[in-house]
Design a protein around this motif. Structure first.
Motif, mmCIF file in Angstrom:
data_model
loop_
_atom_site.group_PDB
_atom_site.id
_atom_site.type_symbol
_atom_site.label_atom_id
_atom_site.label_comp_id
_atom_site.label_asym_id
_atom_site.label_seq_id
_atom_site.Cartn_x
_atom_site.Cartn_y
_atom_site.Cartn_z
ATOM 1 N N MET A 48 0.822 -1.202 0.000
ATOM 2 C CA MET A 48 0.000 0.000 0.000
ATOM 3 C C MET A 48 0.857 1.253 0.000
ATOM 4 S SD MET A 48 -2.816 -1.386 2.754
ATOM 5 C CE MET A 48 -3.541 0.233 3.020
ATOM 6 N N LEU A 51 2.510 1.592 -3.470
ATOM 7 C CA LEU A 51 1.564 1.952 -4.525
ATOM 8 C C LEU A 51 1.329 3.456 -4.596
ATOM 9 C CD1 LEU A 51 -1.141 -0.857 -4.291
ATOM 10 C CD2 LEU A 51 0.320 -0.343 -6.238
ATOM 11 N N VAL A 52 1.591 4.161 -3.515
ATOM 12 C CA VAL A 52 1.430 5.614 -3.535
ATOM 13 C C VAL A 52 2.399 6.258 -4.524
ATOM 14 C CG1 VAL A 52 1.572 7.704 -2.117
ATOM 15 C CG2 VAL A 52 0.580 5.631 -1.168
ATOM 16 N N PRO A 60 -0.904 -1.175 -10.169
ATOM 17 C CA PRO A 60 -2.125 -1.220 -9.346
ATOM 18 C C PRO A 60 -3.144 -2.218 -9.866
ATOM 19 C CG PRO A 60 -2.011 0.825 -10.584
ATOM 20 C CD PRO A 60 -0.687 0.169 -10.732
ATOM 21 N N SER A 67 -5.837 -8.777 -4.845
ATOM 22 C CA SER A 67 -6.811 -8.580 -3.766
ATOM 23 C C SER A 67 -8.111 -9.304 -4.071
ATOM 24 C CB SER A 67 -7.070 -7.085 -3.562
ATOM 25 O OG SER A 67 -5.875 -6.391 -3.278
ATOM 26 N N ARG A 136 -4.736 3.232 -8.917
ATOM 27 C CA ARG A 136 -3.865 3.200 -7.736
ATOM 28 C C ARG A 136 -4.669 3.357 -6.451
ATOM 29 N NH1 ARG A 136 -0.733 6.699 -9.514
ATOM 30 N NH2 ARG A 136 -1.206 8.570 -8.314
ATOM 31 N N ILE A 140 -5.326 0.360 -3.485
ATOM 32 C CA ILE A 140 -5.051 0.557 -2.056
ATOM 33 C C ILE A 140 -6.304 0.240 -1.236
ATOM 34 C CG2 ILE A 140 -4.463 2.283 -0.320
ATOM 35 C CD1 ILE A 140 -2.712 3.647 -2.405
ATOM 36 N N LEU A 143 -6.813 -3.511 -1.023
ATOM 37 C CA LEU A 143 -5.920 -4.161 -0.058
ATOM 38 C C LEU A 143 -6.406 -3.964 1.373
ATOM 39 C CD1 LEU A 143 -2.433 -3.272 -1.609
ATOM 40 C CD2 LEU A 143 -3.509 -5.523 -1.519
ATOM 41 N N THR A 144 -7.024 -2.832 1.655
ATOM 42 C CA THR A 144 -7.561 -2.633 3.001
ATOM 43 C C THR A 144 -8.754 -3.537 3.273
ATOM 44 O OG1 THR A 144 -9.024 -0.842 2.289
ATOM 45 C CG2 THR A 144 -6.802 -0.235 2.989
ATOM 46 N N SER A 269 4.159 -9.663 -3.372
ATOM 47 C CA SER A 269 4.225 -8.223 -3.640
ATOM 48 C C SER A 269 5.579 -7.846 -4.233
ATOM 49 C CB SER A 269 3.969 -7.440 -2.346
ATOM 50 O OG SER A 269 2.705 -7.742 -1.796
#
Length: 282
Positions: A48, A51-52, A60, A67, A136, A140, A143-144, A269
């Protein structure tokens, strides 16, 4: 008021955003329910963060697919999960189009014209940047969901208290405060039904809606104060905060399978980042 009204309210209190709800029973194949909540946070956290800083669309998209695969295998397939899996790509498209409109066209590829209105032109480079940004953000969020869709509030608090040594006074106080949310929803439903039975604040239009909401505020605040007093008395009766630690009825251990899950997720990852290498430093 229908005969099923109180039952539906109680059911919404039990099945809604209830932090005290029991962990859903599922097949052993749905392995995410048995993973420690902290492991489900630590495993996707490096991806995460990285990915930023990526700017391509392939990276992504790969983590979004990862995911999806884990969620489809690791949690029970429900209508809620199906709606989320459908909504994420739609959200990525909407966010991507929004960012493409605001992207600086001078810094992107202007060889392809997508749309032109007067003096404003949407170029292919701006659209690519916007869609990559939308993907992107969506990756994220996906993934959360690994921890969000497979963890209950009490399990997370217990894991934080037992493994991270968070003071139980903080953890369980926050959990009790969060418990107010579904309680408020239940009390608001009861107040609405009572007003409907009495015919109070009837009518249509914005002014009638404002009058109805003002009629909800006072009884809702009174119920909140009563509930807070009952919670405080119950916690005081159980000697909450009198000792440095408390005996846990339900343990959330950090086991070998949690370590395996973290290591495997980090390995996958790293392999995706290595294969796609989105930073252009090669």
């Amino acid at each position: 008021m229908s005969a099923t009204g109180p039952l539906s309210a109680a059911r919404s209190l039990r099945d809604g955003a209830d932090p005290y709800a029991e962990r859903p029973t599922a097949s052993p194949v749905r392995f995410l329910y048995g993973i420690n909540p902290l492991a489900k946070i630590v495993a996707p956290l490096p991806a995460m963060v990285l990915l930023v800083f990526v700017r391509d669309a392939a990276t992504p998209l790969a983590f979004l697919a990862l995911s999806y695969a884990i969620l489809l295998i690791g949690v029970t397939f429900t209508g809620r999960l199906a709606a989320i899996l459908v909504a994420l790509p739609a959200a990525a498209a909407v966010v991507g189009l929004g960012f493409s409109v605001w992207a600086d066209a001078a810094r992107g590829d202007q060889s392809v014209v997508i749309w032109q209105i007067g003096s404003w032109t949407l170029y292919g480079g701006a659209l690519e940047v916007g869609l990559a940004t939308g993907l992107r953000i969506t990756a994220i969020v996906a993934l959360t969901l690994l921890v969000g869709l497979s963890t209950t509030g009490p399990d997370f608090v217990r894991a934080a208290v037992q493994q991270l040594r968070v003071p139980y006074r903080i953890g369980y106080t926050a959990l009790a405060a969060f418990r107010f949310v579904p309680r408020f929803g239940h009390e608001l439903d009861v107040i609405r039904q009572a007003h409907r039975v009495r015919g109070a604040h009837g009518g249509r239009g914005p002014f009638a809606a404002i009058a109805r909401w003002f009629g909800y505020i006072v009884p809702l605040m009174a119920g909140a104060i009563r509930h807070a007093e009952r919670v405080a008395l119950a916690m005081d009766a159980r000697a909450f905060g009198a000792h440095a630690d408390r005996t846990e009825r339900h343990l959330v251990p950090f086991r070998a399978r949690d370590v395996v899950f973290i290591v495997l997720f980090w390995a996958v990852s790293a392999a995706l980042f290595w294969a796609l290498f989105p930073w252009g430093l090669a």
